[in-house]
Design a protein around this motif. Structure first.
Motif, PDB file in Angstrom:
ATOM      1  N   TYR A  55       0.837  -1.197   0.000  1.00 34.57           N
ATOM      2  CA  TYR A  55       0.000   0.000   0.000  1.00 34.57           C
ATOM      3  C   TYR A  55       0.874   1.250   0.000  1.00 34.57           C
ATOM      4  O   TYR A  55       2.001   1.244   0.516  1.00 34.57           O
ATOM      5  N   THR A  56       0.348   2.303  -0.565  1.00 40.40           N
ATOM      6  CA  THR A  56       1.015   3.598  -0.468  1.00 40.40           C
ATOM      7  C   THR A  56       0.504   4.325   0.770  1.00 40.40           C
ATOM      8  O   THR A  56      -0.550   3.984   1.328  1.00 40.40           O
ATOM      9  N   PHE A  60      -3.300   4.324   2.417  1.00 40.51           N
ATOM     10  CA  PHE A  60      -3.490   4.080   3.845  1.00 40.51           C
ATOM     11  C   PHE A  60      -4.305   5.197   4.492  1.00 40.51           C
ATOM     12  O   PHE A  60      -5.267   4.945   5.234  1.00 40.51           O
ATOM     13  N   VAL A  61      -3.939   6.438   4.196  1.00 42.56           N
ATOM     14  CA  VAL A  61      -4.641   7.581   4.787  1.00 42.56           C
ATOM     15  C   VAL A  61      -6.091   7.629   4.295  1.00 42.56           C
ATOM     16  O   VAL A  61      -7.028   7.845   5.077  1.00 42.56           O
ATOM     17  N   GLN A  62      -6.290   7.420   3.001  1.00 42.11           N
ATOM     18  CA  GLN A  62      -7.648   7.467   2.454  1.00 42.11           C
ATOM     19  C   GLN A  62      -8.552   6.403   3.058  1.00 42.11           C
ATOM     20  O   GLN A  62      -9.742   6.642   3.307  1.00 42.11           O
ATOM     21  N   ASN A 458      -3.891  13.190  11.042  1.00 38.45           N
ATOM     22  CA  ASN A 458      -2.694  13.106  10.217  1.00 38.45           C
ATOM     23  C   ASN A 458      -1.716  14.235  10.510  1.00 38.45           C
ATOM     24  O   ASN A 458      -0.813  14.503   9.714  1.00 38.45           O
ATOM     25  N   TYR A 459      -1.837  14.880  11.638  1.00 42.18           N
ATOM     26  CA  TYR A 459      -0.974  16.009  12.008  1.00 42.18           C
ATOM     27  C   TYR A 459       0.485  15.579  12.181  1.00 42.18           C
ATOM     28  O   TYR A 459       0.782  14.509  12.709  1.00 42.18           O
ATOM     29  N   LEU A 481      -9.499   7.764  13.292  1.00 36.88           N
ATOM     30  CA  LEU A 481      -8.509   8.666  12.725  1.00 36.88           C
ATOM     31  C   LEU A 481      -9.146   9.547  11.666  1.00 36.88           C
ATOM     32  O   LEU A 481     -10.002   9.084  10.908  1.00 36.88           O
ATOM     33  N   VAL A 482      -8.718  10.794  11.623  1.00 37.56           N
ATOM     34  CA  VAL A 482      -9.281  11.748  10.665  1.00 37.56           C
ATOM     35  C   VAL A 482      -8.172  12.553  10.008  1.00 37.56           C
ATOM     36  O   VAL A 482      -7.043  12.621  10.505  1.00 37.56           O
TER      37      VAL A 482
END
Length: 533
Positions: A55-56, A60-62, A458-459, A481-482
Protein backbone atom coordinates in the motif's frame (compact mmCIF):
# COMPACT_ATOMS: atom_id res chain seq x y z
CA UNK A 1 58.76 1.68 5.42
CA UNK A 2 58.69 -1.24 2.99
CA UNK A 3 60.50 -3.51 5.48
CA UNK A 4 58.08 -2.53 8.24
CA UNK A 5 55.10 -3.27 5.98
CA UNK A 6 56.56 -6.65 5.05
CA UNK A 7 56.90 -7.68 8.71
CA UNK A 8 53.45 -6.29 9.49
CA UNK A 9 51.88 -8.23 6.63
CA UNK A 10 53.30 -11.55 7.80
CA UNK A 11 52.34 -11.09 11.45
CA UNK A 12 49.49 -13.35 12.55
CA UNK A 13 47.31 -12.64 15.59
CA UNK A 14 48.75 -14.09 18.82
CA UNK A 15 46.84 -16.89 20.54
CA UNK A 16 45.28 -14.60 23.15
CA UNK A 17 43.95 -12.31 20.42
CA UNK A 18 42.52 -15.22 18.42
CA UNK A 19 40.74 -16.46 21.55
CA UNK A 20 39.40 -12.94 22.22
CA UNK A 21 38.14 -12.59 18.63
CA UNK A 22 36.28 -15.91 18.84
CA UNK A 23 34.54 -14.71 22.02
CA UNK A 24 33.71 -11.36 20.39
CA UNK A 25 32.27 -13.08 17.32
CA UNK A 26 29.96 -15.10 19.58
CA UNK A 27 29.00 -11.94 21.47
CA UNK A 28 28.48 -10.02 18.21
CA UNK A 29 26.12 -12.68 16.89
CA UNK A 30 24.29 -12.79 20.22
CA UNK A 31 23.83 -9.02 20.39
CA UNK A 32 22.47 -8.96 16.83
CA UNK A 33 19.82 -11.60 17.45
CA UNK A 34 18.96 -11.15 21.14
CA UNK A 35 15.78 -9.26 22.02
CA UNK A 36 15.02 -8.39 18.39
CA UNK A 37 11.49 -7.34 19.28
CA UNK A 38 12.27 -5.45 22.48
CA UNK A 39 12.94 -1.99 21.04
CA UNK A 40 10.07 0.02 19.66
CA UNK A 41 9.24 -0.68 16.03
CA UNK A 42 9.54 2.99 15.25
CA UNK A 43 8.26 5.47 12.66
CA UNK A 44 10.76 4.63 9.86
CA UNK A 45 10.43 0.88 10.35
CA UNK A 46 6.65 1.22 10.24
CA UNK A 47 7.04 2.86 6.83
CA UNK A 48 9.17 -0.12 5.79
CA UNK A 49 6.25 -2.39 6.68
CA UNK A 50 3.82 -0.12 4.81
CA UNK A 51 5.96 -0.52 1.66
CA UNK A 52 6.14 -4.29 2.25
CA UNK A 53 2.33 -4.42 2.44
CA UNK A 54 2.17 -2.93 -1.06
CA UNK A 55 0.00 0.00 0.00
CA UNK A 56 1.01 3.60 -0.47
CA UNK A 57 0.78 6.17 2.28
CA UNK A 58 -1.96 7.90 0.28
CA UNK A 59 -4.02 4.70 0.15
CA UNK A 60 -3.49 4.08 3.85
CA UNK A 61 -4.64 7.58 4.79
CA UNK A 62 -7.65 7.47 2.45
CA UNK A 63 -8.81 4.09 3.75
CA UNK A 64 -8.15 4.58 7.47
CA UNK A 65 -8.16 8.33 8.25
CA UNK A 66 -11.82 8.73 7.35
CA UNK A 67 -13.46 9.14 10.75
CA UNK A 68 -14.67 5.53 10.97
CA UNK A 69 -13.88 3.38 13.99
CA UNK A 70 -11.45 0.53 13.24
CA UNK A 71 -10.09 -2.25 15.40
CA UNK A 72 -6.31 -2.39 15.53
CA UNK A 73 -6.47 -5.83 13.89
CA UNK A 74 -8.25 -4.33 10.88
CA UNK A 75 -5.39 -1.89 10.30
CA UNK A 76 -2.57 -4.43 10.64
CA UNK A 77 -2.90 -5.45 6.99
CA UNK A 78 -1.10 -2.19 6.16
CA UNK A 79 1.91 -3.44 8.12
CA UNK A 80 2.44 -6.87 6.59
CA UNK A 81 2.32 -8.76 3.29
CA UNK A 82 -1.22 -9.54 2.23
CA UNK A 83 -3.08 -11.19 -0.62
CA UNK A 84 -4.49 -7.88 -1.91
CA UNK A 85 -1.08 -6.53 -2.91
CA UNK A 86 1.94 -8.23 -4.47
CA UNK A 87 5.66 -7.63 -4.91
CA UNK A 88 5.05 -5.22 -7.79
CA UNK A 89 2.89 -3.11 -5.46
CA UNK A 90 5.76 -2.93 -2.98
CA UNK A 91 8.07 -1.57 -5.68
CA UNK A 92 5.35 0.79 -6.90
CA UNK A 93 4.76 2.13 -3.37
CA UNK A 94 8.43 3.08 -3.16
CA UNK A 95 8.53 4.47 -6.70
CA UNK A 96 5.50 6.69 -6.19
CA UNK A 97 6.17 8.03 -2.69
CA UNK A 98 9.62 7.05 -1.44
CA UNK A 99 11.98 6.84 -4.42
CA UNK A 100 14.94 7.99 -2.29
CA UNK A 101 14.86 4.46 -0.91
CA UNK A 102 15.68 2.01 -3.75
CA UNK A 103 13.85 -1.33 -3.74
CA UNK A 104 16.51 -4.02 -3.19
CA UNK A 105 16.18 -4.36 0.58
CA UNK A 106 12.39 -4.00 0.47
CA UNK A 107 12.03 -6.73 -2.14
CA UNK A 108 14.24 -9.02 -0.07
CA UNK A 109 12.24 -8.26 3.07
CA UNK A 110 8.89 -8.79 1.34
CA UNK A 111 9.97 -12.28 0.22
CA UNK A 112 11.45 -12.98 3.66
CA UNK A 113 8.21 -12.07 5.45
CA UNK A 114 6.10 -14.10 3.03
CA UNK A 115 8.11 -17.21 3.92
CA UNK A 116 8.81 -16.67 7.64
CA UNK A 117 6.04 -14.44 9.00
CA UNK A 118 5.53 -10.82 9.93
CA UNK A 119 6.35 -10.51 13.62
CA UNK A 120 8.71 -7.71 14.60
CA UNK A 121 11.45 -10.21 15.47
CA UNK A 122 11.08 -12.00 12.13
CA UNK A 123 11.03 -8.74 10.20
CA UNK A 124 14.21 -7.51 11.84
CA UNK A 125 15.96 -10.87 11.64
CA UNK A 126 16.72 -10.38 7.94
CA UNK A 127 18.82 -7.30 8.76
CA UNK A 128 20.56 -9.23 11.52
CA UNK A 129 21.45 -12.07 9.14
CA UNK A 130 22.66 -9.64 6.47
CA UNK A 131 24.83 -7.87 9.06
CA UNK A 132 26.81 -11.09 9.64
CA UNK A 133 28.11 -10.81 6.06
CA UNK A 134 29.94 -7.66 7.11
CA UNK A 135 32.44 -9.78 9.09
CA UNK A 136 33.97 -11.64 6.12
CA UNK A 137 33.63 -8.52 3.95
CA UNK A 138 35.65 -6.27 6.28
CA UNK A 139 38.19 -9.09 6.73
CA UNK A 140 38.62 -9.35 2.95
CA UNK A 141 38.85 -5.56 2.58
CA UNK A 142 41.60 -5.38 5.20
CA UNK A 143 43.57 -8.17 3.53
CA UNK A 144 43.36 -6.33 0.21
CA UNK A 145 44.18 -2.93 1.72
CA UNK A 146 46.72 -3.72 4.42
CA UNK A 147 47.88 -7.25 3.45
CA UNK A 148 47.76 -7.83 7.20
CA UNK A 149 45.82 -10.68 8.86
CA UNK A 150 46.15 -9.10 12.30
CA UNK A 151 44.61 -5.84 11.09
CA UNK A 152 41.83 -7.80 9.42
CA UNK A 153 41.02 -9.67 12.63
CA UNK A 154 41.08 -6.53 14.76
CA UNK A 155 38.72 -4.86 12.28
CA UNK A 156 36.34 -7.79 12.70
CA UNK A 157 36.68 -7.51 16.48
CA UNK A 158 35.79 -3.81 16.46
CA UNK A 159 32.84 -4.45 14.16
CA UNK A 160 31.36 -7.26 16.26
CA UNK A 161 30.66 -5.14 19.33
CA UNK A 162 30.31 -1.71 17.75
CA UNK A 163 27.06 -0.28 19.21
CA UNK A 164 26.42 1.56 15.95
CA UNK A 165 26.56 -1.58 13.83
CA UNK A 166 24.63 -3.70 16.31
CA UNK A 167 21.79 -1.17 16.46
CA UNK A 168 21.42 -0.99 12.68
CA UNK A 169 21.72 -4.76 12.41
CA UNK A 170 18.51 -4.90 14.45
CA UNK A 171 16.53 -2.40 12.41
CA UNK A 172 14.15 -3.12 9.55
CA UNK A 173 15.83 -0.65 7.24
CA UNK A 174 18.40 -0.99 4.47
CA UNK A 175 21.44 0.36 6.33
CA UNK A 176 22.84 -2.99 7.48
CA UNK A 177 22.78 -4.08 3.84
CA UNK A 178 24.50 -0.83 2.88
CA UNK A 179 27.36 -1.66 5.26
CA UNK A 180 27.83 -4.97 3.45
CA UNK A 181 27.66 -3.53 -0.09
CA UNK A 182 30.10 -0.75 0.90
CA UNK A 183 32.67 -3.20 2.27
CA UNK A 184 32.16 -5.70 -0.54
CA UNK A 185 32.45 -3.05 -3.25
CA UNK A 186 35.60 -1.57 -1.71
CA UNK A 187 37.29 -4.97 -1.40
CA UNK A 188 36.32 -5.91 -4.96
CA UNK A 189 37.73 -2.62 -6.26
CA UNK A 190 41.11 -3.10 -4.56
CA UNK A 191 41.42 -6.69 -5.76
CA UNK A 192 40.43 -5.68 -9.30
CA UNK A 193 43.09 -2.95 -9.30
CA UNK A 194 45.71 -5.38 -7.96
CA UNK A 195 45.02 -8.28 -10.35
CA UNK A 196 43.46 -6.45 -13.30
CA UNK A 197 41.11 -9.32 -14.11
CA UNK A 198 38.04 -8.58 -16.25
CA UNK A 199 36.04 -10.94 -14.07
CA UNK A 200 36.96 -8.94 -10.96
CA UNK A 201 36.00 -5.68 -12.63
CA UNK A 202 32.73 -7.35 -13.55
CA UNK A 203 32.20 -8.23 -9.89
CA UNK A 204 32.92 -4.61 -8.98
CA UNK A 205 30.31 -3.47 -11.52
CA UNK A 206 27.77 -5.73 -9.82
CA UNK A 207 28.64 -4.27 -6.40
CA UNK A 208 28.13 -0.75 -7.77
CA UNK A 209 24.64 -1.69 -8.96
CA UNK A 210 23.84 -3.50 -5.71
CA UNK A 211 24.99 -0.51 -3.69
CA UNK A 212 22.88 1.92 -5.72
CA UNK A 213 19.82 -0.32 -5.46
CA UNK A 214 20.41 -0.42 -1.69
CA UNK A 215 20.86 3.30 -0.97
CA UNK A 216 21.24 6.35 -3.21
CA UNK A 217 24.27 7.68 -1.35
CA UNK A 218 26.21 4.73 -2.78
CA UNK A 219 26.77 7.13 -5.67
CA UNK A 220 29.06 9.13 -3.35
CA UNK A 221 30.98 5.93 -2.61
CA UNK A 222 31.45 5.31 -6.35
CA UNK A 223 32.78 8.86 -6.70
CA UNK A 224 35.20 8.26 -3.80
CA UNK A 225 36.40 5.07 -5.48
CA UNK A 226 36.88 6.99 -8.73
CA UNK A 227 38.99 9.68 -7.05
CA UNK A 228 41.12 6.94 -5.51
CA UNK A 229 41.68 5.14 -8.82
CA UNK A 230 42.53 8.33 -10.71
CA UNK A 231 44.89 9.51 -7.94
CA UNK A 232 46.89 6.29 -7.59
CA UNK A 233 47.20 6.16 -11.39
CA UNK A 234 48.47 9.77 -11.29
CA UNK A 235 45.56 10.96 -13.41
CA UNK A 236 46.70 8.99 -16.43
CA UNK A 237 44.30 7.07 -18.62
CA UNK A 238 45.64 3.64 -17.62
CA UNK A 239 44.03 0.20 -17.90
CA UNK A 240 42.81 0.47 -14.31
CA UNK A 241 41.19 3.85 -14.97
CA UNK A 242 39.51 2.53 -18.13
CA UNK A 243 38.31 -0.58 -16.31
CA UNK A 244 36.94 1.50 -13.44
CA UNK A 245 35.06 3.80 -15.79
CA UNK A 246 33.57 0.88 -17.71
CA UNK A 247 32.59 -1.05 -14.56
CA UNK A 248 31.06 2.01 -12.92
CA UNK A 249 29.20 2.91 -16.09
CA UNK A 250 27.77 -0.60 -16.27
CA UNK A 251 26.70 -0.35 -12.63
CA UNK A 252 25.00 2.99 -13.19
CA UNK A 253 23.38 1.79 -16.43
CA UNK A 254 21.82 -1.08 -14.47
CA UNK A 255 20.44 1.56 -12.10
CA UNK A 256 18.96 3.76 -14.86
CA UNK A 257 15.36 2.51 -14.34
CA UNK A 258 15.41 3.71 -10.75
CA UNK A 259 17.27 6.92 -11.65
CA UNK A 260 14.35 7.78 -13.93
CA UNK A 261 11.97 6.95 -11.07
CA UNK A 262 13.88 9.28 -8.75
CA UNK A 263 13.80 12.09 -11.34
CA UNK A 264 10.04 11.68 -11.73
CA UNK A 265 9.63 11.80 -7.94
CA UNK A 266 11.85 14.80 -7.17
CA UNK A 267 8.92 16.95 -6.05
CA UNK A 268 7.75 14.25 -3.63
CA UNK A 269 11.30 13.73 -2.30
CA UNK A 270 11.71 17.49 -1.79
CA UNK A 271 8.42 17.65 0.12
CA UNK A 272 9.22 14.73 2.41
CA UNK A 273 12.73 16.03 3.22
CA UNK A 274 11.72 19.60 4.07
CA UNK A 275 12.06 18.90 7.79
CA UNK A 276 15.74 18.05 7.27
CA UNK A 277 16.52 21.42 5.69
CA UNK A 278 16.41 23.61 8.81
CA UNK A 279 19.75 25.38 9.05
CA UNK A 280 21.86 24.30 12.02
CA UNK A 281 24.52 26.36 13.74
CA UNK A 282 28.14 25.29 13.24
CA UNK A 283 28.53 24.53 16.95
CA UNK A 284 25.53 22.18 16.89
CA UNK A 285 26.85 20.45 13.77
CA UNK A 286 30.34 19.95 15.19
CA UNK A 287 29.16 18.73 18.60
CA UNK A 288 26.83 16.20 16.98
CA UNK A 289 29.49 14.99 14.53
CA UNK A 290 31.76 14.25 17.49
CA UNK A 291 28.96 12.57 19.43
CA UNK A 292 28.00 10.40 16.45
CA UNK A 293 31.60 9.27 15.94
CA UNK A 294 31.71 8.15 19.56
CA UNK A 295 28.71 5.86 18.93
CA UNK A 296 30.96 3.66 16.81
CA UNK A 297 32.69 2.54 19.99
CA UNK A 298 30.30 3.25 22.88
CA UNK A 299 27.04 4.84 23.94
CA UNK A 300 26.26 3.39 27.37
CA UNK A 301 26.41 6.85 28.96
CA UNK A 302 23.05 7.65 27.37
CA UNK A 303 21.32 5.09 29.59
CA UNK A 304 19.67 7.80 31.76
CA UNK A 305 17.47 8.88 28.85
CA UNK A 306 16.01 5.40 28.48
CA UNK A 307 16.36 3.98 32.02
CA UNK A 308 15.33 6.95 34.19
CA UNK A 309 14.90 4.70 37.23
CA UNK A 310 18.32 3.11 36.88
CA UNK A 311 20.80 4.84 39.19
CA UNK A 312 24.34 3.87 38.19
CA UNK A 313 26.54 6.95 38.66
CA UNK A 314 29.60 5.13 37.33
CA UNK A 315 28.01 4.90 33.88
CA UNK A 316 27.47 8.68 33.78
CA UNK A 317 31.22 9.14 33.60
CA UNK A 318 31.14 7.51 30.20
CA UNK A 319 30.38 10.86 28.55
CA UNK A 320 33.94 11.91 29.39
CA UNK A 321 35.10 9.16 27.04
CA UNK A 322 33.80 11.14 24.03
CA UNK A 323 36.82 13.50 23.78
CA UNK A 324 39.16 10.55 24.35
CA UNK A 325 37.50 8.62 21.52
CA UNK A 326 37.87 11.68 19.29
CA UNK A 327 41.57 11.90 20.16
CA UNK A 328 41.97 8.20 19.33
CA UNK A 329 40.27 8.67 15.95
CA UNK A 330 42.33 11.73 15.02
CA UNK A 331 45.55 10.03 16.11
CA UNK A 332 44.69 6.91 14.11
CA UNK A 333 44.42 8.98 10.93
CA UNK A 334 47.73 10.72 11.67
CA UNK A 335 49.32 7.35 12.39
CA UNK A 336 48.11 5.67 9.21
CA UNK A 337 49.24 8.68 7.18
CA UNK A 338 52.75 8.56 8.62
CA UNK A 339 53.24 4.78 8.74
CA UNK A 340 51.29 3.27 5.84
CA UNK A 341 51.93 3.57 2.11
CA UNK A 342 50.05 6.13 0.04
CA UNK A 343 47.75 3.54 -1.51
CA UNK A 344 46.65 2.54 1.99
CA UNK A 345 46.18 5.85 3.76
CA UNK A 346 44.72 7.57 0.73
CA UNK A 347 42.02 4.91 0.39
CA UNK A 348 41.04 5.26 4.06
CA UNK A 349 41.00 9.07 3.78
CA UNK A 350 38.90 9.02 0.62
CA UNK A 351 36.46 6.42 1.97
CA UNK A 352 35.97 8.49 5.11
CA UNK A 353 36.12 11.94 3.56
CA UNK A 354 34.18 12.07 0.31
CA UNK A 355 30.74 10.77 1.44
CA UNK A 356 30.89 12.74 4.70
CA UNK A 357 32.19 15.94 3.08
CA UNK A 358 29.40 15.92 0.51
CA UNK A 359 26.74 15.92 3.24
CA UNK A 360 28.65 18.36 5.45
CA UNK A 361 28.95 20.90 2.63
CA UNK A 362 25.27 20.45 1.85
CA UNK A 363 24.36 21.23 5.45
CA UNK A 364 26.71 24.21 5.62
CA UNK A 365 25.75 25.77 2.27
CA UNK A 366 22.10 24.82 1.74
CA UNK A 367 21.15 24.13 5.34
CA UNK A 368 19.90 20.94 6.92
CA UNK A 369 21.10 18.09 9.07
CA UNK A 370 21.82 15.21 6.71
CA UNK A 371 25.35 14.90 8.08
CA UNK A 372 23.90 14.54 11.60
CA UNK A 373 22.18 11.28 10.69
CA UNK A 374 24.85 8.63 11.28
CA UNK A 375 23.19 6.12 8.97
CA UNK A 376 23.80 8.46 6.01
CA UNK A 377 27.59 8.53 6.47
CA UNK A 378 28.23 4.82 6.98
CA UNK A 379 31.25 4.75 4.56
CA UNK A 380 32.88 7.45 6.68
CA UNK A 381 32.45 5.43 9.86
CA UNK A 382 33.82 2.31 8.19
CA UNK A 383 36.90 4.32 7.18
CA UNK A 384 37.32 5.44 10.79
CA UNK A 385 37.17 1.85 12.00
CA UNK A 386 39.76 0.79 9.44
CA UNK A 387 42.12 3.53 10.62
CA UNK A 388 41.67 2.60 14.29
CA UNK A 389 42.16 -1.09 13.50
CA UNK A 390 45.41 -0.32 11.67
CA UNK A 391 46.69 1.74 14.60
CA UNK A 392 45.88 -0.97 17.14
CA UNK A 393 47.30 -3.77 14.99
CA UNK A 394 50.57 -1.92 14.47
CA UNK A 395 50.98 -0.93 18.11
CA UNK A 396 50.07 -4.18 19.88
CA UNK A 397 52.94 -5.91 18.06
CA UNK A 398 55.41 -3.10 18.72
CA UNK A 399 58.95 -4.12 19.61
CA UNK A 400 58.76 -1.82 22.65
CA UNK A 401 57.17 -3.60 25.60
CA UNK A 402 55.64 -0.50 27.19
CA UNK A 403 54.09 0.57 23.86
CA UNK A 404 52.76 -2.92 23.25
CA UNK A 405 51.18 -3.19 26.71
CA UNK A 406 49.67 0.31 26.57
CA UNK A 407 47.93 -0.28 23.24
CA UNK A 408 46.78 -3.74 24.25
CA UNK A 409 45.11 -2.03 27.21
CA UNK A 410 43.58 0.59 24.90
CA UNK A 411 42.15 -2.14 22.67
CA UNK A 412 40.69 -4.01 25.63
CA UNK A 413 39.12 -0.78 26.92
CA UNK A 414 37.58 0.04 23.51
CA UNK A 415 36.14 -3.45 23.17
CA UNK A 416 34.85 -3.38 26.75
CA UNK A 417 33.10 -0.06 26.11
CA UNK A 418 31.37 -1.65 23.13
CA UNK A 419 30.35 -4.75 25.09
CA UNK A 420 28.93 -2.68 27.96
CA UNK A 421 27.07 -0.42 25.52
CA UNK A 422 25.52 -3.33 23.62
CA UNK A 423 24.55 -5.05 26.87
CA UNK A 424 22.75 -1.99 28.25
CA UNK A 425 21.04 -0.97 25.01
CA UNK A 426 19.82 -4.54 24.43
CA UNK A 427 17.56 -4.15 27.48
CA UNK A 428 16.08 -0.80 26.41
CA UNK A 429 12.70 -0.23 24.77
CA UNK A 430 14.19 2.55 22.67
CA UNK A 431 17.61 4.07 21.99
CA UNK A 432 19.24 7.05 20.26
CA UNK A 433 18.75 5.62 16.74
CA UNK A 434 14.99 5.33 17.22
CA UNK A 435 12.08 7.76 17.04
CA UNK A 436 8.58 7.18 18.47
CA UNK A 437 10.28 7.01 21.88
CA UNK A 438 7.11 7.39 23.97
CA UNK A 439 5.08 4.75 22.12
CA UNK A 440 5.79 1.80 24.46
CA UNK A 441 4.59 3.76 27.49
CA UNK A 442 1.63 5.16 25.54
CA UNK A 443 0.62 1.64 24.43
CA UNK A 444 0.75 0.32 28.00
CA UNK A 445 -1.55 3.11 29.18
CA UNK A 446 -4.08 2.41 26.43
CA UNK A 447 -3.90 -1.39 26.70
CA UNK A 448 -4.62 -1.25 30.45
CA UNK A 449 -7.80 0.77 29.93
CA UNK A 450 -11.25 -0.77 29.69
CA UNK A 451 -12.89 -0.60 26.23
CA UNK A 452 -10.53 2.13 24.88
CA UNK A 453 -10.83 4.31 21.78
CA UNK A 454 -7.73 6.08 20.43
CA UNK A 455 -8.44 9.28 18.48
CA UNK A 456 -5.87 11.05 16.31
CA UNK A 457 -5.26 12.81 12.99
CA UNK A 458 -2.69 13.11 10.22
CA UNK A 459 -0.97 16.01 12.01
CA UNK A 460 2.85 16.25 11.91
CA UNK A 461 4.50 12.79 11.99
CA UNK A 462 1.40 11.06 13.32
CA UNK A 463 0.91 8.74 10.35
CA UNK A 464 4.23 6.95 10.89
CA UNK A 465 4.02 7.10 14.68
CA UNK A 466 0.51 5.64 14.67
CA UNK A 467 1.65 2.81 12.38
CA UNK A 468 4.42 2.22 14.92
CA UNK A 469 1.88 2.19 17.72
CA UNK A 470 -0.21 -0.49 15.96
CA UNK A 471 2.56 -3.02 16.71
CA UNK A 472 2.18 -2.38 20.46
CA UNK A 473 -1.58 -2.07 20.92
CA UNK A 474 -3.87 -4.95 21.87
CA UNK A 475 -6.37 -6.03 19.24
CA UNK A 476 -9.22 -4.93 21.54
CA UNK A 477 -8.19 -1.30 21.07
CA UNK A 478 -10.29 0.71 18.62
CA UNK A 479 -8.96 3.67 16.62
CA UNK A 480 -10.72 6.65 15.07
CA UNK A 481 -8.51 8.67 12.73
CA UNK A 482 -9.28 11.75 10.67
CA UNK A 483 -7.63 14.11 8.22
CA UNK A 484 -7.38 17.58 9.71
CA UNK A 485 -9.22 19.95 9.91
CA UNK A 486 -12.00 17.34 10.20
CA UNK A 487 -13.18 16.66 13.75
CA UNK A 488 -14.40 13.13 14.53
CA UNK A 489 -17.89 12.31 15.65
CA UNK A 490 -16.89 10.37 18.76
CA UNK A 491 -19.24 7.51 19.78
CA UNK A 492 -20.54 7.40 23.35
CA UNK A 493 -20.08 3.65 23.71
CA UNK A 494 -16.44 3.68 24.84
CA UNK A 495 -15.33 3.65 28.47
CA UNK A 496 -12.01 5.39 27.85
CA UNK A 497 -11.18 7.97 25.20
CA UNK A 498 -7.57 8.81 24.35
CA UNK A 499 -6.22 11.58 22.12
CA UNK A 500 -2.83 11.19 20.41
CA UNK A 501 -0.69 14.21 19.45
CA UNK A 502 -3.33 16.64 18.12
CA UNK A 503 -2.59 19.98 16.51
CA UNK A 504 -3.52 23.08 18.51
CA UNK A 505 -6.63 23.65 16.38
CA UNK A 506 -7.73 20.01 16.66
CA UNK A 507 -7.20 20.08 20.40
CA UNK A 508 -9.04 23.37 20.91
CA UNK A 509 -12.06 22.03 19.03
CA UNK A 510 -12.25 18.94 21.22
CA UNK A 511 -11.85 21.05 24.35
CA UNK A 512 -15.23 22.62 23.60
CA UNK A 513 -16.85 19.33 24.60
CA UNK A 514 -14.19 17.42 26.53
CA UNK A 515 -11.72 18.03 29.29
CA UNK A 516 -8.19 16.98 28.25
CA UNK A 517 -6.06 15.35 30.94
CA UNK A 518 -2.38 14.45 30.44
CA UNK A 519 -1.91 10.71 30.79
CA UNK A 520 1.73 11.27 31.72
CA UNK A 521 4.12 14.14 31.21
CA UNK A 522 5.43 14.82 27.70
CA UNK A 523 3.59 11.76 26.36
CA UNK A 524 1.60 13.52 23.62
CA UNK A 525 -1.31 11.45 24.95
CA UNK A 526 -4.42 12.87 26.61
CA UNK A 527 -7.46 11.27 28.15
CA UNK A 528 -10.77 12.83 27.10
CA UNK A 529 -13.31 13.33 29.87
CA UNK A 530 -16.83 14.52 29.22
CA UNK A 531 -17.46 18.00 30.60
CA UNK A 532 -20.28 18.17 33.09
CA UNK A 533 -23.24 20.09 31.67
Amino acid sequence: MRNRQSVFAKYLPPIWLRFLIIILLILGIFFRFAYLDRKVYWHDEAYTSLRISGYTKTEFVQQVFNGRVFAVGDIQKYQQPNSDKGLINTINSLAVEDAQHPPLYYVMLRLWMQFFGNSVATTRSLSAIISLLAFPCIYWLCLELFQSPITAWISVALLTVSPFHVLYAQEAREFGLWVVTTLLGSAALLRAIRLGSKQLWGIYAVTVALGLYTFLFSGLLAIAHGIYVFAIERFRFTKSVKAYLIATSVGFLAFVPWILTVINSLSEIDRTTTSAQTRQSLSILVSNWIKNISYLFGDFWRYELYFPDLNLPILRWGRFLIPLILILVVYSFLFIYSHAGKRVWFFVFILSGVPALALILSDLIIGGKLSLRPRYVIPCYLGIQLAVAYLLAAQIISSKLITRKFWQLVMVVIISIGVVSCTISSQAETWWNKGSHANPQIARSINQANHPLLISSNYSLNIGDLMSLIHLLDEKVQMQLVIEPSIPNIPDSFSNLFLYNPSKIFRSELEKKYKLVDVFQYSRLWRLEQKSS
